[in-house]
Design a protein around this motif. Structure first.
Motif, PDB file in Angstrom:
ATOM      1  N   GLU A  84     -12.346 -12.265  -5.055  1.00 25.25           N
ATOM      2  CA  GLU A  84     -13.387 -11.500  -5.745  1.00 25.25           C
ATOM      3  C   GLU A  84     -13.265 -10.014  -5.434  1.00 25.25           C
ATOM      4  O   GLU A  84     -13.468  -9.164  -6.312  1.00 25.25           O
ATOM      5  CB  GLU A  84     -14.768 -12.010  -5.337  1.00 25.25           C
ATOM      6  CG  GLU A  84     -15.133 -13.339  -5.956  1.00 25.25           C
ATOM      7  CD  GLU A  84     -16.532 -13.778  -5.581  1.00 25.25           C
ATOM      8  OE1 GLU A  84     -17.248 -14.280  -6.456  1.00 25.25           O
ATOM      9  OE2 GLU A  84     -16.898 -13.627  -4.402  1.00 25.25           O
ATOM     10  N   LYS A  85     -12.934  -9.698  -4.200  1.00 26.75           N
ATOM     11  CA  LYS A  85     -12.818  -8.285  -3.825  1.00 26.75           C
ATOM     12  C   LYS A  85     -11.695  -7.611  -4.584  1.00 26.75           C
ATOM     13  O   LYS A  85     -11.791  -6.440  -4.956  1.00 26.75           O
ATOM     14  CB  LYS A  85     -12.579  -8.169  -2.321  1.00 26.75           C
ATOM     15  CG  LYS A  85     -12.512  -6.721  -1.829  1.00 26.75           C
ATOM     16  CD  LYS A  85     -12.322  -6.647  -0.331  1.00 26.75           C
ATOM     17  CE  LYS A  85     -12.237  -5.189   0.125  1.00 26.75           C
ATOM     18  NZ  LYS A  85     -12.037  -5.084   1.586  1.00 26.75           N
ATOM     19  N   ARG A  86     -10.631  -8.370  -4.840  1.00 29.75           N
ATOM     20  CA  ARG A  86      -9.475  -7.774  -5.506  1.00 29.75           C
ATOM     21  C   ARG A  86      -9.662  -7.635  -7.006  1.00 29.75           C
ATOM     22  O   ARG A  86      -9.227  -6.654  -7.602  1.00 29.75           O
ATOM     23  CB  ARG A  86      -8.216  -8.597  -5.216  1.00 29.75           C
ATOM     24  CG  ARG A  86      -7.544  -8.259  -3.904  1.00 29.75           C
ATOM     25  CD  ARG A  86      -6.160  -8.867  -3.827  1.00 29.75           C
ATOM     26  NE  ARG A  86      -6.216 -10.312  -3.663  1.00 29.75           N
ATOM     27  CZ  ARG A  86      -6.139 -10.935  -2.475  1.00 29.75           C
ATOM     28  NH1 ARG A  86      -6.032 -10.222  -1.373  1.00 29.75           N
ATOM     29  NH2 ARG A  86      -6.189 -12.243  -2.399  1.00 29.75           N
ATOM     30  N   ILE A  87     -10.284  -8.609  -7.657  1.00 28.81           N
ATOM     31  CA  ILE A  87     -10.236  -8.615  -9.125  1.00 28.81           C
ATOM     32  C   ILE A  87     -11.589  -8.620  -9.801  1.00 28.81           C
ATOM     33  O   ILE A  87     -11.660  -8.803 -11.015  1.00 28.81           O
ATOM     34  CB  ILE A  87      -9.422  -9.829  -9.642  1.00 28.81           C
ATOM     35  CG1 ILE A  87     -10.162 -11.131  -9.343  1.00 28.81           C
ATOM     36  CG2 ILE A  87      -8.045  -9.858  -9.060  1.00 28.81           C
ATOM     37  CD1 ILE A  87      -9.587 -12.315 -10.063  1.00 28.81           C
ATOM     38  N   THR A  88     -12.673  -8.435  -9.074  1.00 28.49           N
ATOM     39  CA  THR A  88     -13.971  -8.343  -9.738  1.00 28.49           C
ATOM     40  C   THR A  88     -14.655  -7.049  -9.337  1.00 28.49           C
ATOM     41  O   THR A  88     -14.518  -6.586  -8.200  1.00 28.49           O
ATOM     42  CB  THR A  88     -14.888  -9.530  -9.381  1.00 28.49           C
ATOM     43  OG1 THR A  88     -15.167  -9.497  -7.973  1.00 28.49           O
ATOM     44  CG2 THR A  88     -14.233 -10.845  -9.736  1.00 28.49           C
ATOM     45  N   PRO A  89     -15.399  -6.469 -10.261  1.00 32.89           N
ATOM     46  CA  PRO A  89     -16.051  -5.198  -9.946  1.00 32.89           C
ATOM     47  C   PRO A  89     -17.241  -5.345  -9.022  1.00 32.89           C
ATOM     48  O   PRO A  89     -17.633  -4.403  -8.360  1.00 32.89           O
ATOM     49  CB  PRO A  89     -16.503  -4.697 -11.326  1.00 32.89           C
ATOM     50  CG  PRO A  89     -16.665  -5.939 -12.140  1.00 32.89           C
ATOM     51  CD  PRO A  89     -15.617  -6.889 -11.646  1.00 32.89           C
ATOM     52  N   GLY A  90     -17.829  -6.547  -8.983  1.00 34.50           N
ATOM     53  CA  GLY A  90     -19.051  -6.710  -8.214  1.00 34.50           C
ATOM     54  C   GLY A  90     -20.207  -6.062  -8.929  1.00 34.50           C
ATOM     55  O   GLY A  90     -20.049  -5.311  -9.892  1.00 34.50           O
ATOM     56  N   ILE A  91     -21.399  -6.346  -8.482  1.00 34.43           N
ATOM     57  CA  ILE A  91     -22.589  -5.775  -9.090  1.00 34.43           C
ATOM     58  C   ILE A  91     -22.970  -4.518  -8.318  1.00 34.43           C
ATOM     59  O   ILE A  91     -23.100  -4.548  -7.096  1.00 34.43           O
ATOM     60  CB  ILE A  91     -23.751  -6.790  -9.075  1.00 34.43           C
ATOM     61  CG1 ILE A  91     -23.325  -8.073  -9.785  1.00 34.43           C
ATOM     62  CG2 ILE A  91     -24.988  -6.202  -9.713  1.00 34.43           C
ATOM     63  CD1 ILE A  91     -22.902  -7.870 -11.218  1.00 34.43           C
ATOM     64  N   LEU A 392      -3.508 -16.196  -9.497  1.00 34.83           N
ATOM     65  CA  LEU A 392      -4.197 -17.059  -8.540  1.00 34.83           C
ATOM     66  C   LEU A 392      -5.606 -16.559  -8.249  1.00 34.83           C
ATOM     67  O   LEU A 392      -6.572 -17.339  -8.245  1.00 34.83           O
ATOM     68  CB  LEU A 392      -3.384 -17.161  -7.246  1.00 34.83           C
ATOM     69  CG  LEU A 392      -3.952 -18.119  -6.187  1.00 34.83           C
ATOM     70  CD1 LEU A 392      -4.106 -19.524  -6.759  1.00 34.83           C
ATOM     71  CD2 LEU A 392      -3.060 -18.148  -4.954  1.00 34.83           C
ATOM     72  N   ASP A 393      -5.726 -15.248  -8.013  1.00 36.57           N
ATOM     73  CA  ASP A 393      -7.055 -14.690  -7.754  1.00 36.57           C
ATOM     74  C   ASP A 393      -7.979 -14.906  -8.957  1.00 36.57           C
ATOM     75  O   ASP A 393      -9.155 -15.265  -8.806  1.00 36.57           O
ATOM     76  CB  ASP A 393      -6.956 -13.192  -7.463  1.00 36.57           C
ATOM     77  CG  ASP A 393      -6.505 -12.924  -6.028  1.00 36.57           C
ATOM     78  OD1 ASP A 393      -6.640 -13.846  -5.201  1.00 36.57           O
ATOM     79  OD2 ASP A 393      -6.026 -11.818  -5.754  1.00 36.57           O
ATOM     80  N   ALA A 394      -7.458 -14.664 -10.150  1.00 36.74           N
ATOM     81  CA  ALA A 394      -8.265 -14.836 -11.356  1.00 36.74           C
ATOM     82  C   ALA A 394      -8.674 -16.292 -11.541  1.00 36.74           C
ATOM     83  O   ALA A 394      -9.803 -16.589 -11.952  1.00 36.74           O
ATOM     84  CB  ALA A 394      -7.487 -14.352 -12.582  1.00 36.74           C
TER      85      ALA A 394
END
Length: 950
Positions: A84-91, A392-394
């Motif tokens: 999640e840290k690598r491929i998501t922007p987070g809220i 893999l991350d996705a």
């Protein structure tokens, strides 16, 4: 400055470590001569080492098993967090924010709840400043009392609330404060203090000016030659930067406080505290000549804050539930999800090629103009490699979204006002927890809701996969461009290549591993763009909230934002974009914006021109390849196209036996949209008589884009509604509208039955590839034929027939759909791959009378569904068509007679196409009369109604 140097050293160390160089003890790691991209390696989750098998008690086994499960769960959780840290922007860490067109409010923490309770239930007693006249002796002067209330509270509503301030009013108030006062106030702001709108605007104006001054100061320092002057100027610029940082930090704190206030007021409204009540009270107090009793009546008549909301929620909830079931039933077909995955994947690859073209344009432009703000070819390579690099991350993040039924950024293709109408959660772990703790009622409802939303859950996970890939690719591209830009700046400032490369590598590592908010926001938008979930702007953005209403979803179009974004992406890559204001502004802006705008136009127009050339039949033997767009607009010509087996948006290749094998190219947007416009342009250009070439091109391209939009499954309801409303006879339009509304409402309600869905229809097409005749069925209701029931009841039966035709259990009870020649129409081949594949293989012919009617651009209408105003049912209509095409001794069939006509010398000698069409219609009229006479003879009741006899 010491702290800045310390941070820089840490970044350099991090960059050196991320280079993964093998360095001997005591050696200093040397940077690579080129900026190096950090390559992330994925480590498999280690469950644990194998241990010898021992005989243990049952309790030991259970305990050991529980520990293993706990360890695995912990490691999986850690791995998910890394992905999640690598491929998501987070809220973003904001209390209230707009995400995906919706207002998202963070969950209140205990401190917030306690603060609200203290205000509502505590000792807070502030209220209206009332005069002491109520306790005074003597007669009560109502008029005087009212006047004193107004005087003592004159600024309670207007000063505190200040009415509605537009931007110009705020700007005037802001400018009155003065730069020195604003700067002092905001640089010394106390945390937790609320701010007025004009104060915030003044700070924003000052922040803009500070940014300009800081930029100017650093530019002046960079070009200074004298070392002492240079050092002084850099120190001065650093002071500007520090003030800018402090101002922006305080602004961020002020907006957070505003968010907390809005959140508190929203929570207060839930317990009956509504600030809008002040407006109601003010209106009562402003009334003149009102007596005390009437004042009491007016006060007591004020609605309770929660009452209207409760009443509305009861109705809205039911409509939202129906909408939720209906939309998920539409999405239940496997092919729908295959189309979604293939479309997202193809768009990702297309964008990579597009960015490589933009990189080439940027290189040429910057070489001429010297402007180094450009797109690099390597950005396209990063985009093309993004699926492999982030797969893999996705996949992990998509899996979490599937389990939680929650998007990482709260955006989705399902643009409804209530994304979870049935139940309170779709999180599998939460539902399991409810069942385990004995909360069976809530668990059962949430299981029901999760089952109803299963199609949407799959769609959500698919999009999260591609959003993760797009996000990481965008961050990598930002890291690349930032590091290259820094490298150029450092070289210009006099640094050596080694020094510049080392600092650029550190900047690359910083952006890649800890992307700043500006990069995150850009990457977030890129992720939404790839999956066609970007927020709409302009008129369409204002229309979006209304389009999420259940009535629009059921009676109009089930989807709005996604097809609108698809059309926008298609339009941005066609010659039509050259007149769009955004394209013009991008070109004028220059830099990266111009590179991308030109690349979209260049690549898109090139593909369209090539496809249009092929579709025109100019690239090979005539009719060797037939490329279909939407096809002719005339309904009769389209029916002829259907009888030939030529489907819209297909590429048909001639086989050795003279037939054609076709393959669809639709629904792989935006590429499909461009190809469709090209094919339609080639078709319309053959019949375009306008001497103005530019106008002809615009007309053809515009028609192509419109036709493709209306053929999208997402807009089927809108196309049907538009067709109805385009009629000229008001009474006919009204009756059709009634039937349409009744039919759509019935269809939405029927989707509550599990087998009435796109999945059921896909299975039915495998069982029976023939299409069904969904006209009104035979039979009557209370002695009245179904065909003579009121229009809204006919809509119900039409929806019921369509539902049966799409259900593998009941489809046999619906008669087949016949074409003009009495042949059964097909809706597929029955091949197993059609269940899930976005691509269709079709068999077609291109000869005979249907080919001639397509050439004429018109054709023969199907027999009327009415005889002298009396509506036929499905069985009667099929009987009439079969009678028209029945073989009779000594007479040719309908099709034989038509073929004889088109090959006759008399027909070929006719100079005008209209004359030829008249000859064909004369033959058709004779056979239609045969069919009409036959059906009236077969159905005596129908004959009585037609002749109006008892």
């Amino acid at each position: 400055m010491a702290r800045i140097t310390e941070d820089l050293d840490e970044m350099q160390v991090a960059a050196a470590l991320d280079m993964q160089s093998t360095v001997a003890p005591g050696e200093v790691p040397q940077p690579d001569p080129q900026p190096i991209e950090i390559i992330e390696e994925y480590q498999p989750i280690a469950i644990g080492d194998d241990e010898p098998v021992q005989v243990a008690a049952l309790s030991d086994i259970i305990q050991t098993g529980g520990k293993i499960v706990s360890d695995v769960a912990g490691k999986v959780k850690t791995r998910v967090a890394e992905a999640e840290k690598r491929i998501t922007p987070g809220i973003p860490d904001q209390d209230i924010q707009k995400i995906g067109g919706a207002t998202v409010i963070r969950q209140a923490d205990p401190a917030d709840i306690k603060a609200l309770d203290d205000i509502i239930e505590g000792d807070y007693t502030a209220g209206l400043n009332l005069p002491a006249v109520m306790t005074a002796s003597g007669d009560f002067d109502l008029a005087g009392y009212m006047e004193k209330v107004k005087t003592l509270n004159s600024d309670l509503f207007e000063r505190a609330r200040r009415g509605t301030l537009n931007y110009d009013s705020l700007l005037e108030l802001a400018e009155q404060q003065g730069t020195d006062r604003v700067l002092q106030k905001w640089l010394t702001r106390e945390p937790g203090r609320g701010e007025t709108a004009e104060d915030v605007l003044a700070a924003l104006i000052l922040a803009r000016d500070l940014t300009r001054q800081t930029t100017k100061a650093f530019e002046e320092a960079r070009i200074a030659n004298d070392p002492e002057v240079r050092k002084k100027l850099f120190a001065n610029a650093a002071q500007y930067m520090t003030m800018e940082f402090s101002l922006y930090s305080n602004l961020s704190g002020a907006t957070s406080e505003a968010g907390r206030l809005l959140y508190a007021m929203q929570q207060a409204q839930k317990i009956g505290v509504d600030t809008r009540r002040g407006d109601e009270l003010l209106k009562i107090l402003e009334q003149e000549g009102v007596d005390v009793e009437h004042l009491g009546e007016l006060y007591l008549s004020l609605p309770a804050a929660a009452r209207p909301e409760m009443t509305q929620s009861l109705w809205s909830k039911g409509a939202d539930v129906i909408t939720e079931i209906y939309i998920n039933a539409i999405l239940s077909g496997p092919a729908t999800h295959a189309v979604n995955v293939a479309g997202n994947g193809m768009f990702a690859m297309y964008k990579g090629v597009e960015e490589m073209v933009a990189g080439g344009i940027g290189a040429a432009r910057s070489a001429i103009t010297g402007n180094r703000d450009r797109v690099y070819v390597r950005e396209g390579l990063i985009q093309l490699d993004s699926i492999r690099a982030g797969f893999l991350d996705a996949l992990i993040v998509a899996g979490k979204s599937f389990v939680k039924e929650e998007a990482t950024d709260f955006t989705s293709k399902i643009d409804v006002r209530n994304r979870r109408a049935i139940g309170t959660t779709g999180d599998v772990t939460e539902i399991y927890k409810q069942i385990r703790e004995g909360n069976y009622g809530a668990g059962a409802v949430n299981i029901l809701g999760s089952s109803a939303r299963m199609s949407g859950r799959f769609l959500l996970a698919e999009d999260e996969f591609f959003k993760g890939i797009a996000f990481r690719a965008a961050v990598k591209k930002a890291a690349l461009t930032r590091s290259l830009a820094l490298y150029d700046e450092l070289i210009l400032s006099g640094k050596s290549a080694d020094e510049a490369n080392e600092l650029a590598a550190a900047e690359h590592a910083r952006i890649l591993n800890e992307p700043p908010e500006t990069v995150v926001e850009t990457a977030r938008e890129a992720a939404r763009e790839l999956t066609f979930q970007g927020d709409l702007d302009g008129f369409m953005g204002k229309l979006q909230p209304a389009m999420s209403h259940p009535a629009v979803k059921i009676f109009g179009t089930a989807f709005f934002k996604t097809p609108t974004n698809v059309v926008k992406q298609v339009g941005a890559r066609t010659p039509l974009v050259m007149v769009h204001p955004k394209f013009i502004s991008d070109i004028r802006a220059g830099g990266r914006r111009a590179d991308m705008a030109l690349a979209k136009l260049t690549l898109g127009s090139g593909i369209m021109a090539t496809f249009a050339y092929t579709a025109s039949g100019l690239s090979g033997p005539r009719n060797q390849v037939i490329i279909m767009g939407a096809g002719p607009t005339d309904p009769q010509a389209r029916q002829a196209m259907d009888r030939l087996g030529l489907k819209p948006y297909t590429i048909n290749v001639r086989q050795e036996d003279g037939t054609y094998k076709g393959i669809t190219y639709s629904r792989l947007d935006p590429l499909s949209g461009m190809l469709a416009m090209s094919a339609d342009f080639a078709y319309y250009a053959q019949y375009e008589d306008d001497a103005d070439v530019l106008e002809s091109l615009t007309t053809a391209a515009g028609l192509g884009l419109y036709n493709y939009s209306m053929e999208m499954p997402f807009l089927q309801g809108a196309a049907e509604l538009g067709s109805i409303l385009s009629g000229t006879d008001g009474e006919v339009v009204f009756n059709k509208l009634q039937k349409h509304m009744s039919e759509r409402a019935t269809t939405a309600l029927l989707t509550a039955i599990p087998t009435v869905s796109s999945m059921g229809a896909a299975i039915e097409r495998q069982v029976d590839p023939y299409a069904s005749n969904t006209m009104l069925p035979a039979g009557d209701l209370a002695g009245v034929p179904i065909t003579e029931l009121p229009v809204f009841m006919q809509g119900f039966y039409t929806a019921l027939q369509k539902a049966k035709s799409r259900n593998p259990i009941f489809s046999d009870s619906v008669p087949p759909s016949l074409n003009l020649w009495g042949e059964k129409r097909t809706q597929g081949t029955g091949a197993g791959y059609e269940m899930w594949s976005p691509i269709r293989i079709t068999n077609a012919k291109y000869a005979g009378v249907d080919r001639e009617m397509m050439r004429l651009g018109d054709g023969i209408t199907m027999p009327s569904k009415k005889i002298d105003g009396v509506l036929l049912n499905a069985d009667q209509y099929n009987y009439m068509i079969e009678a028209m095409n029945k073989k009779r001794p000594g007479q040719p069939t309908f099709l034989e007679a038509m073929n004889t006509m088109i090959y006759s010398s008399d027909y070929r000698s006719l100079p005008l196409d209209d004359q030829k069409l008249t000859q064909l219609r004369n033959v058709a009229s004779a056979y239609k009369k045969i069919g009409t006479d036959a059906v009236l003879m077969e159905y005596p009741d129908l004959r009585k109604r037609v002749l109006n006899t008892e």
